[in-house]
Write a protein that holds these residues in place. Structure first.
Motif, PDB file in Angstrom:
ATOM      1  N   GLY A 157       0.799  -1.222   0.000  1.00 26.49           N
ATOM      2  CA  GLY A 157       0.000   0.000   0.000  1.00 26.49           C
ATOM      3  C   GLY A 157       0.826   1.262   0.000  1.00 26.49           C
ATOM      4  N   LYS A 158       2.152   1.123   0.090  1.00 23.53           N
ATOM      5  CA  LYS A 158       3.071   2.262   0.110  1.00 23.53           C
ATOM      6  C   LYS A 158       2.728   3.258   1.215  1.00 23.53           C
ATOM      7  CE  LYS A 158       5.399   0.730  -3.409  1.00 23.53           C
ATOM      8  NZ  LYS A 158       6.772   0.194  -3.214  1.00 23.53           N
ATOM      9  N   ALA A 159       2.269   2.744   2.337  1.00 20.14           N
ATOM     10  CA  ALA A 159       1.969   3.613   3.470  1.00 20.14           C
ATOM     11  C   ALA A 159       3.272   4.180   4.032  1.00 20.14           C
ATOM     12  CB  ALA A 159       1.234   2.827   4.549  1.00 20.14           C
ATOM     13  N   VAL A 160       3.236   5.433   4.441  1.00 19.73           N
ATOM     14  CA  VAL A 160       4.431   6.086   4.965  1.00 19.73           C
ATOM     15  C   VAL A 160       4.777   5.493   6.328  1.00 19.73           C
ATOM     16  CG1 VAL A 160       5.391   8.259   5.793  1.00 19.73           C
ATOM     17  CG2 VAL A 160       4.021   8.220   3.714  1.00 19.73           C
ATOM     18  N   GLN A 161       6.038   5.150   6.493  1.00 16.11           N
ATOM     19  CA  GLN A 161       6.492   4.561   7.741  1.00 16.11           C
ATOM     20  C   GLN A 161       7.552   5.439   8.383  1.00 16.11           C
ATOM     21  OE1 GLN A 161       8.868   0.885   7.615  1.00 16.11           O
ATOM     22  NE2 GLN A 161       7.540   0.062   9.201  1.00 16.11           N
ATOM     23  N   PHE A 162       7.375   5.719   9.670  1.00 10.60           N
ATOM     24  CA  PHE A 162       8.363   6.482  10.423  1.00 10.60           C
ATOM     25  C   PHE A 162       9.548   5.583  10.768  1.00 10.60           C
ATOM     26  CE2 PHE A 162       4.975   9.407  12.569  1.00 10.60           C
ATOM     27  CZ  PHE A 162       4.684   9.940  11.331  1.00 10.60           C
ATOM     28  N   SER A 163      10.717   6.190  10.915  1.00 14.24           N
ATOM     29  CA  SER A 163      11.861   5.431  11.420  1.00 14.24           C
ATOM     30  C   SER A 163      11.614   5.115  12.891  1.00 14.24           C
ATOM     31  CB  SER A 163      13.148   6.240  11.275  1.00 14.24           C
ATOM     32  OG  SER A 163      13.191   7.285  12.238  1.00 14.24           O
ATOM     33  N   ALA A 164      12.341   4.126  13.401  1.00 13.42           N
ATOM     34  CA  ALA A 164      12.196   3.751  14.808  1.00 13.42           C
ATOM     35  C   ALA A 164      12.560   4.915  15.728  1.00 13.42           C
ATOM     36  CB  ALA A 164      13.079   2.542  15.111  1.00 13.42           C
ATOM     37  N   VAL A 165      13.576   5.681  15.342  1.00 13.12           N
ATOM     38  CA  VAL A 165      13.991   6.824  16.162  1.00 13.12           C
ATOM     39  C   VAL A 165      12.922   7.913  16.156  1.00 13.12           C
ATOM     40  CG1 VAL A 165      15.603   8.775  16.219  1.00 13.12           C
ATOM     41  CG2 VAL A 165      16.466   6.437  16.099  1.00 13.12           C
TER      42      VAL A 165
END
Length: 313
Positions: A40-48
């Motif tokens: 779905g190409k959903a935006v993902q935040f970095s873990a930090v």
């Protein structure tokens, strides 16, 4: 201390949390830009970023940290120190020398060994018995700065890239806090790296997981552990991808062609390698879940003599 923290993956989160727990004022968390992921190409935040927002920290995500406007923005925070842990971009001299105490880096190896990317996976793949974390005073080279502190971490016999990642993240976080205390009270020492002992490792690529069955079983087994959980080691069976998550080395072999299945009964899946045999203990056929070899063999018809991998027609 007023600290600008730079990091991106889970490995860096432990250090960020430790700095906050130690009472340091993290005035800014710098991390890589958000990326689309999955079908779905959903935006993902970095873990930090996720961790920083949970603590109410300001987050900055420059595409190129060396751009003049980025450097100018960092200056406005008037930090005492920058702490870097797996950030993912090379810092220019202007940033390295911006604060009173410069930049320190949490690096997951015993420098000067395993400079560069992916030192954790390579330690497992290369069969190291001990690795560790180094806190270095960053300079313009790649992991070439003076050593402030080190801590050793032994590898278990069944160590994977993932399990070692967790061990080193915790060790690095604790060591970073201790080292900053030494910087503050003036007891920290700096040691130049021995360039004659330096080694460098590159990025881990997905294609590295394609098993070459002509290699010795011990090397293949280490590759499987080192690439677990990402990108994973794999082979092919009947034209389908078979990921291998866990295996055990067995001595001997009858000289059969490397990659040939020797045993495929209801309990064991044993494959010939270039030297020795490998018992596949946990596998995952494409489109299926991970499972023990006996469960796989109950649901998938295979037999001795089948050829796995690149040699397969």
């Amino acid at each position: 201390m007023k600290i600008i923290f730079m990091g991106t993956p889970d490995f860096a989160v432990q250090t960020l949390e430790a700095l906050l727990d130690a009472g340091h004022q993290v005035v800014l968390a710098v991390t890589q830009p958000d990326k689309p992921k999955g079908r779905g190409k959903a935006v993902q935040f970095s873990a930090v970023k996720t961790a920083a927002l949970a603590h109410g920290l300001e987050v900055y995500q420059p595409k190129r940290i060396r751009e003049p406007e980025c450097i100018a923005h960092l200056r406005t925070f008037e930090a005492d120190l920058m702490v870097v842990a797996a950030f993912g971009q090379i810092l220019p001299k202007e940033i390295l020398e911006m604060t009173a105490y410069g930049c320190i880096n949490v690096h997951a190896s015993l420098l000067p060994k395993y400079r560069g990317a992916s030192p954790i996976q390579w330690a497992v793949i290369n069969g190291e018995q001990t690795t560790g974390v180094t806190i270095q005073q960053m300079d313009t080279g790649i992991d070439t700065g003076e050593i402030l502190s080190k801590t050793e971490v032994p590898l278990a016999e069944d160590e994977t890239g993932g399990s070692l990642f967790e061990k080193l993240a915790l060790a690095g976080a604790a060591l970073c806090v201790q080292t900053i205390a030494g910087i503050q009270d003036g007891t920290a020492t700096r040691t130049k790296q021995d360039e004659t002992q330096a080694t460098r490792v590159g990025m881990i690529r997905k294609q590295m997981g394609d098993i070459d069955w002509t290699k010795p079983a011990v090397m293949i087994e280490r590759l499987i552990r080192g690439l677990n959980p990402w990108p994973s080691a794999y082979t092919s069976i009947d034209g389908k991808t078979l990921k291998i998550w866990k295996a055990a080395v067995l001595p001997g072999g009858d000289g059969t062609q490397a990659g040939q299945v020797l045993t495929a009964d209801k309990n064991q899946l044993i494959v010939q390698t270039g030297e020795g045999r490998l018992s596949l203990l946990e596998v995952q056929l494409e489109g299926k879940k991970r499972m023990a070899a006996d469960a796989f063999l109950r649901g998938y018809q295979t037999q001795a003599g089948k050829q796995l991998g690149k040699q397969e027609a």
